[in-house]
Motif scaffolding. Structure first.
Motif, PDB file in Angstrom:
ATOM      1  N   THR A 122     -40.003  45.744   3.852  1.00 33.73           N
ATOM      2  CA  THR A 122     -39.859  46.307   5.330  1.00 33.73           C
ATOM      3  C   THR A 122     -39.242  45.779   5.504  1.00 33.73           C
ATOM      4  O   THR A 122     -39.077  44.735   6.290  1.00 33.73           O
ATOM      5  N   PHE A 123     -39.558  46.077   6.974  1.00 31.33           N
ATOM      6  CA  PHE A 123     -38.980  45.676   8.581  1.00 31.33           C
ATOM      7  C   PHE A 123     -39.675  45.564   9.836  1.00 31.33           C
ATOM      8  O   PHE A 123     -39.974  46.598  10.157  1.00 31.33           O
ATOM      9  N   ASN A 124     -39.924  44.619  10.065  1.00 31.85           N
ATOM     10  CA  ASN A 124     -40.736  44.562  11.551  1.00 31.85           C
ATOM     11  C   ASN A 124     -39.773  44.068  12.847  1.00 31.85           C
ATOM     12  O   ASN A 124     -39.217  42.253  12.136  1.00 31.85           O
ATOM     13  N   PRO A 125     -39.492  44.116  13.668  1.00 35.38           N
ATOM     14  CA  PRO A 125     -38.450  44.257  14.619  1.00 35.38           C
ATOM     15  C   PRO A 125     -39.303  42.162  15.163  1.00 35.38           C
ATOM     16  O   PRO A 125     -38.203  41.640  15.399  1.00 35.38           O
ATOM     17  N   TRP A 126     -40.384  41.944  15.206  1.00 37.29           N
ATOM     18  CA  TRP A 126     -41.169  40.874  16.053  1.00 37.29           C
ATOM     19  C   TRP A 126     -40.784  40.009  15.304  1.00 37.29           C
ATOM     20  O   TRP A 126     -40.679  38.695  15.253  1.00 37.29           O
ATOM     21  N   ASP A 127     -41.417  40.329  14.099  1.00 30.03           N
ATOM     22  CA  ASP A 127     -41.204  38.796  12.904  1.00 30.03           C
ATOM     23  C   ASP A 127     -40.521  38.702  11.923  1.00 30.03           C
ATOM     24  O   ASP A 127     -40.882  38.546  10.094  1.00 30.03           O
ATOM     25  N   GLY A 129     -38.694  40.531   8.564  1.00 27.52           N
ATOM     26  CA  GLY A 129     -38.802  41.798   7.047  1.00 27.52           C
ATOM     27  C   GLY A 129     -39.909  40.686   6.045  1.00 27.52           C
ATOM     28  O   GLY A 129     -40.027  39.370   6.640  1.00 27.52           O
ATOM     29  N   ASP A 130     -40.149  41.767   5.339  1.00 30.26           N
ATOM     30  CA  ASP A 130     -41.523  41.382   4.227  1.00 30.26           C
ATOM     31  C   ASP A 130     -41.398  41.547   3.329  1.00 30.26           C
ATOM     32  O   ASP A 130     -40.297  43.248   2.622  1.00 30.26           O
TER      33      ASP A 130
END
Length: 195
Positions: A122-127, A129-130
């Motif tokens: 998953t990609f999160n622009p704030w913190d 990927g996971d």
């Protein structure tokens, strides 16, 4: 010398006396209660290892000397397929009829509709990927026992993204659900994962 002679005489008499023992007297009659386990794979992901995992759970509850899993006899699977091909819905009555025709005391039917998992990044622009797991565990468990005319059913529908720390293996999810249903059927304490 007398001691050695007495020892040989004693051993000889012991061997002779054991020769007169009737082996039929020592045998015990165990009830032969066959257990039928039918897993219907609608996923294409089944293999021998998965089958053995679920078979082991059934064997925990229905084991020797009182029960015997008859997975080497194709009659049980044939009977179940004949009933289902005729459009019979799985219920307490139909399970009883199937168990009677298949000549088993316990019948377990498991149609498996989903048994898969894989990693998802998953990609999160704030913190950043996971890594998580997408899992799909969908199955029905039907158990019928002649003794007491008992019937139990359970639907498992666990699909979605799971955290890495969660239980995500669909084989284990179904295994512990099967364990719970078998223990409920037998009136035993429920062990394992709560599903």
């Amino acid at each position: 010398m007398k001691k050695i002679f007495r020892l040989f005489v004693t051993l000889f008499l012991l061997c002779v006396s054991l020769g007169f023992v009737n082996p039929d007297i020592a045998s015990a009659d165990f009830p032969n209660r066959p257990v039928g386990l039918v897993i219907m794979d609608h996923t294409g992901n089944m293999n021998g290892k998965v089958y053995q995992t679920w078979r082991t759970v059934v064997k925990w509850a229905y084991h020797f000397p009182n029960h015997k899993i008859v997975d080497d006899d194709p009659k049980v699977t044939k009977v179940v397929n004949e009933f289902l091909d005729d459009g019979v819905k799985i219920s307490k009555t139909s399970m009883g009829d199937m168990a009677e025709k298949a000549e088993v005391d316990v019948l377990i039917i498991m149609p498996v509709y989903g048994c898969d998992y894989h990693m998802v990044n998953t990609f999160n622009p704030w913190d950043g990927g996971d890594t998580k797991y997408w899992t799909d565990a969908r199955c029905q468990i039907f158990i019928y026992k002649k003794d007491g005319d008992k019937f139990s059913k359970k639907n498992i529908n666990e699909s979605g993204i799971k955290e890495v720390s969660d239980d995500y293996d669909p084989v284990d999810i179904i295994k512990w659900a099967l364990c719970k249903q078998v223990n409920i059927m037998e009136g035993r304490p429920v062990i394992g994962r709560d599903i």
